[in-house]
Scaffold this motif. Structure first.
Motif, short mmCIF file in Angstrom:
data_model
loop_
_atom_site.label_atom_id
_atom_site.label_comp_id
_atom_site.label_asym_id
_atom_site.label_seq_id
_atom_site.Cartn_x
_atom_site.Cartn_y
_atom_site.Cartn_z
N ILE A 1 1.09 -1.05 -0.05
CA ILE A 1 -0.30 0.12 0.14
C ILE A 1 1.02 1.11 0.08
CG2 ILE A 1 -1.66 0.92 1.53
CD1 ILE A 1 -2.69 -1.33 2.14
N TRP A 2 2.25 1.36 0.59
CA TRP A 2 2.82 2.40 0.83
C TRP A 2 3.68 2.78 -0.43
CZ3 TRP A 2 2.52 6.37 3.92
CH2 TRP A 2 1.84 6.27 4.64
N ALA B 1 4.13 5.87 -5.32
CA ALA B 1 3.85 6.03 -6.51
C ALA B 1 3.25 6.38 -7.05
CB ALA B 1 3.69 4.41 -7.68
N VAL B 2 2.27 6.28 -6.83
CA VAL B 2 0.97 7.99 -7.60
C VAL B 2 1.60 9.10 -7.03
CG1 VAL B 2 -1.34 8.90 -6.66
CG2 VAL B 2 -0.98 6.41 -6.43
N VAL B 3 1.95 9.17 -5.81
CA VAL B 3 2.63 10.63 -5.61
C VAL B 3 3.97 11.30 -6.54
CG1 VAL B 3 3.99 11.88 -3.99
CG2 VAL B 3 2.16 10.88 -3.40
N GLN C 1 4.27 14.74 -13.64
CA GLN C 1 3.49 15.13 -13.93
C GLN C 1 3.14 17.32 -14.10
OE1 GLN C 1 1.39 14.36 -16.85
NE2 GLN C 1 2.38 12.59 -16.57
N PHE C 2 3.05 17.65 -13.03
CA PHE C 2 3.18 18.77 -12.22
C PHE C 2 4.57 19.59 -13.07
CE2 PHE C 2 -0.78 17.79 -9.41
CZ PHE C 2 -1.50 18.72 -10.62
N ALA C 3 5.43 18.73 -13.00
CA ALA C 3 7.06 19.53 -13.63
C ALA C 3 7.13 19.90 -14.24
CB ALA C 3 8.07 18.23 -12.57
#
Length: 155
Positions: A22-23, A28-30, A36-38
């Motif tokens: 889960i962690w 990976a999502v973060v 994407q934002f970079a």
């Protein structure tokens, strides 16, 4: 006194492994959203540079050469295979046309060349402009070929 029965391997390690998975997924999502934002979007691709010939009336030169009135100019030979030989990767130029350019020759890794320096046999980096490199047969000769950087993608 409480007595717990002996537990199996799965009962002991299942919660720890589940928590780890889960962690890892959360990390990976973060990481995905940070990239994407970079503005990082996948593996880099080598886009071909635009090639612009600066010969005066090349069709007339071809016709004259075919009729035998003009000898084959080295500038024309340079322009014919330049699209396959030279790839412009970067430019650092001043307003005077001096500076350096990253040019890949014959599919090799890009190398830095200063204005006036030989790029390949019979090819000299004549001058530079923002996002542009001009090549010629000699350092003081006319510009025979212009390499342009690909256009910037919108943010």
């Amino acid at each position: 006194m409480l007595h717990f029965p002996p537990s199996s391997w799965i009962a002991r390690w299942l919660p720890a492994l589940t928590t780890l998975v889960i962690w890892a997924l959360a990390a990976a999502v973060v990481a995905y959203w940070v990239l994407q934002f970079a503005g990082v979007s996948g593996p880099p691709t080598q886009t071909p540079t635009a090639l612009r010939l600066t010969l005066a009336e090349p069709a007339q030169n071809h016709l004259q050469r075919a009729l035998g009135t003009v000898s084959a100019a080295p500038e024309l030979a340079l322009a014919a295979d330049a699209g396959a030989r030279f790839v412009l990767s970067g430019v650092v130029a001043s307003s005077s046309g001096r500076g350096s350019a990253l040019i890949a020759v014959d599919g090799q890794a890009p190398k830095a060349f200063k204005a006036g320096q030989a790029v390949a046999e019979g090819v000299v980096l004549h001058s530079l402009a923002p996002r542009q490199a001009r090549l010629s047969a000699t350092a003081r000769g006319p510009v025979t070929l212009t390499l342009d950087m690909p256009p910037l993608s919108p943010p």
